[in-house]
Design a protein around this motif. Structure first.
Motif, PDB file in Angstrom:
ATOM      1  N   ILE A   1      34.415   7.041  -0.225  1.00  8.13           N
ATOM      2  CA  ILE A   1      33.113   7.052   0.455  1.00  8.13           C
ATOM      3  C   ILE A   1      33.303   6.394   1.815  1.00  8.13           C
ATOM      4  N   ASN A   2      33.065   7.148   2.881  1.00  6.06           N
ATOM      5  CA  ASN A   2      33.199   6.584   4.227  1.00  6.06           C
ATOM      6  C   ASN A   2      31.877   6.551   4.989  1.00  6.06           C
ATOM      7  N   GLU A   3      30.807   6.935   4.312  1.00  8.55           N
ATOM      8  CA  GLU A   3      29.445   6.841   4.849  1.00  8.55           C
ATOM      9  C   GLU A   3      28.538   6.353   3.734  1.00  8.55           C
ATOM     10  N   LEU A   4      27.627   5.440   4.069  1.00  2.00           N
ATOM     11  CA  LEU A   4      26.628   4.984   3.107  1.00  2.00           C
ATOM     12  C   LEU A   4      25.249   5.153   3.730  1.00  2.00           C
ATOM     13  N   TYR A   5      24.322   5.670   2.944  1.00  2.00           N
ATOM     14  CA  TYR A   5      22.943   5.856   3.378  1.00  2.00           C
ATOM     15  C   TYR A   5      22.108   4.812   2.647  1.00  2.00           C
ATOM     16  N   PHE A   6      21.422   3.989   3.416  1.00  5.46           N
ATOM     17  CA  PHE A   6      20.697   2.848   2.855  1.00  5.46           C
ATOM     18  C   PHE A   6      19.200   3.089   2.857  1.00  5.46           C
ATOM     19  N   ALA A   7      18.568   2.711   1.763  1.00  5.96           N
ATOM     20  CA  ALA A   7      17.117   2.717   1.639  1.00  5.96           C
ATOM     21  C   ALA A   7      16.752   1.493   0.824  1.00  5.96           C
ATOM     22  N   GLY A   8      15.627   0.908   1.114  1.00  4.29           N
ATOM     23  CA  GLY A   8      15.213  -0.263   0.355  1.00  4.29           C
ATOM     24  C   GLY A   8      13.997  -0.886   0.988  1.00  4.29           C
ATOM     25  N   LEU A   9      13.493  -1.894   0.344  1.00  3.77           N
ATOM     26  CA  LEU A   9      12.245  -2.489   0.796  1.00  3.77           C
ATOM     27  C   LEU A   9      12.414  -3.355   2.038  1.00  3.77           C
ATOM     28  N   PHE A  10      13.354  -4.263   2.001  1.00  2.84           N
ATOM     29  CA  PHE A  10      13.507  -5.206   3.112  1.00  2.84           C
ATOM     30  C   PHE A  10      14.608  -4.744   4.054  1.00  2.84           C
ATOM     31  N   ALA A  11      14.265  -3.795   4.910  1.00  4.07           N
ATOM     32  CA  ALA A  11      15.248  -3.217   5.823  1.00  4.07           C
ATOM     33  C   ALA A  11      15.820  -4.270   6.761  1.00  4.07           C
TER      34      ALA A  11
ATOM     35  N   ALA B   1      29.659  -1.550   7.963  1.00  3.04           N
ATOM     36  CA  ALA B   1      30.285  -1.286   9.262  1.00  3.04           C
ATOM     37  C   ALA B   1      31.531  -2.141   9.451  1.00  3.04           C
ATOM     38  N   MET B   2      31.462  -3.400   9.032  1.00  3.88           N
ATOM     39  CA  MET B   2      32.623  -4.285   9.178  1.00  3.88           C
ATOM     40  C   MET B   2      33.785  -3.862   8.285  1.00  3.88           C
ATOM     41  N   ARG B   3      33.515  -3.016   7.313  1.00  6.86           N
ATOM     42  CA  ARG B   3      34.561  -2.522   6.419  1.00  6.86           C
ATOM     43  C   ARG B   3      34.990  -1.103   6.792  1.00  6.86           C
ATOM     44  N   GLY B   4      34.509  -0.613   7.916  1.00 10.25           N
ATOM     45  CA  GLY B   4      34.881   0.724   8.367  1.00 10.25           C
ATOM     46  C   GLY B   4      34.124   1.835   7.669  1.00 10.25           C
ATOM     47  N   ILE B   5      32.993   1.511   7.072  1.00  8.79           N
ATOM     48  CA  ILE B   5      32.147   2.499   6.391  1.00  8.79           C
ATOM     49  C   ILE B   5      30.901   2.703   7.254  1.00  8.79           C
ATOM     50  N   GLN B   6      30.654   3.946   7.659  1.00 11.57           N
ATOM     51  CA  GLN B   6      29.531   4.249   8.548  1.00 11.57           C
ATOM     52  C   GLN B   6      28.200   4.068   7.815  1.00 11.57           C
ATOM     53  N   PRO B   7      27.343   3.161   8.274  1.00 14.78           N
ATOM     54  CA  PRO B   7      26.038   2.988   7.621  1.00 14.78           C
ATOM     55  C   PRO B   7      24.947   3.826   8.300  1.00 14.78           C
ATOM     56  N   TYR B   8      24.025   4.318   7.487  1.00 13.35           N
ATOM     57  CA  TYR B   8      22.835   5.024   7.983  1.00 13.35           C
ATOM     58  C   TYR B   8      21.632   4.433   7.256  1.00 13.35           C
ATOM     59  N   LEU B   9      20.575   4.176   7.982  1.00 18.90           N
ATOM     60  CA  LEU B   9      19.345   3.655   7.394  1.00 18.90           C
ATOM     61  C   LEU B   9      18.326   4.785   7.309  1.00 18.90           C
ATOM     62  N   ILE B  10      17.823   5.033   6.123  1.00 21.70           N
ATOM     63  CA  ILE B  10      16.805   6.045   5.915  1.00 21.70           C
ATOM     64  C   ILE B  10      15.452   5.354   6.090  1.00 21.70           C
ATOM     65  N   SER B  11      14.882   5.490   7.258  1.00 17.45           N
ATOM     66  CA  SER B  11      13.703   4.680   7.616  1.00 17.45           C
ATOM     67  C   SER B  11      12.454   5.032   6.808  1.00 17.45           C
ATOM     68  N   ASP B  12      12.255   6.278   6.407  1.00 18.78           N
ATOM     69  CA  ASP B  12      11.035   6.592   5.666  1.00 18.78           C
ATOM     70  C   ASP B  12      11.155   6.258   4.187  1.00 18.78           C
ATOM     71  N   ALA B  13      12.281   5.666   3.793  1.00 16.38           N
ATOM     72  CA  ALA B  13      12.444   5.183   2.418  1.00 16.38           C
ATOM     73  C   ALA B  13      12.756   3.687   2.440  1.00 16.38           C
ATOM     74  N   SER B  14      12.379   3.055   3.522  1.00 22.61           N
ATOM     75  CA  SER B  14      12.618   1.615   3.688  1.00 22.61           C
ATOM     76  C   SER B  14      11.393   0.950   4.273  1.00 22.61           C
TER      77      SER B  14
ATOM     78  N   LYS C   1       0.822  -1.207   0.000  1.00 26.04           N
ATOM     79  CA  LYS C   1       0.000   0.000   0.000  1.00 26.04           C
ATOM     80  C   LYS C   1       0.858   1.260   0.000  1.00 26.04           C
ATOM     81  N   ASP C   2       2.047   1.183   0.577  1.00 26.75           N
ATOM     82  CA  ASP C   2       2.922   2.350   0.677  1.00 26.75           C
ATOM     83  C   ASP C   2       3.934   2.441  -0.452  1.00 26.75           C
ATOM     84  N   LYS C   3       3.717   1.706  -1.522  1.00 21.58           N
ATOM     85  CA  LYS C   3       4.657   1.663  -2.645  1.00 21.58           C
ATOM     86  C   LYS C   3       4.991   3.063  -3.157  1.00 21.58           C
TER      87      LYS C   3
END
Length: 139
Positions: free
Chosen positions: A104-114, A126-139, A10-12
């Motif tokens: 790139i030392n930061e990655l911002y993640f968005a996707g369907l299956f968070a 994170a295990m590769r030393g790259i800071q991850p961020y999850l964009i919750s309203d796009a996931s 519904k939120d597609k």
């Protein structure tokens, strides 16, 4: 986000719209955008890992169109496209090499299956030393 996974949600429209806004904002800020999905052709390789099949079953459709990334995302401006075969965008791909090359030392993640693909990719970052961020309203 694959067509097969979002077609019944519904939120597609909201998810796609939020991701497109993010991509536009990052592009305007002159940041790199990396889209991750399966083969652009929609051809899907069957998962041969019995553990992954037991956990999540085969995740493909017989219709190649449904195995493609949502067309609006592919039509937007991005710098790299990574075809992945497993749940992490780092697993047997060039993502880490691209991050190192582009500094790139930061990655911002968005996707369907968070809780699966996005989470696995973020944990691998994170295990590769790259800071991850999850964009919750796009996931």
């Amino acid at each position: 986000m694959f067509v097969r996974d979002v077609k019944k949600r519904k939120d597609k429209n909201k998810l796609v719209s939020n991701q497109l806004k993010l991509m536009k904002t990052f592009k305007e800020a002159q940041q790199k955008i990396i889209v991750v999905g399966g083969e652009k052709s929609g051809k899907f390789k069957l998962n041969k890992n019995p553990v992954m099949i037991r956990l999540w079953e085969q995740e493909s459709s017989k219709n190649p169109e449904e195995n493609r990334v949502v067309p609006q995302l592919l039509a937007s401006k991005y710098d790299y496209y990574i075809a992945k075969s497993e749940y992490s965008a780092f697993y047997r791909t060039k993502l880490e090499k691209i991050c190192r090359k582009e500094q790139i030392n930061e990655l911002y993640f968005a996707g369907l299956f968070a809780g699966v693909c996005v989470y696995f990719s973020a944990a691998d970052a994170a295990m590769r030393g790259i800071q991850p961020y999850l964009i919750s309203d796009a996931s």
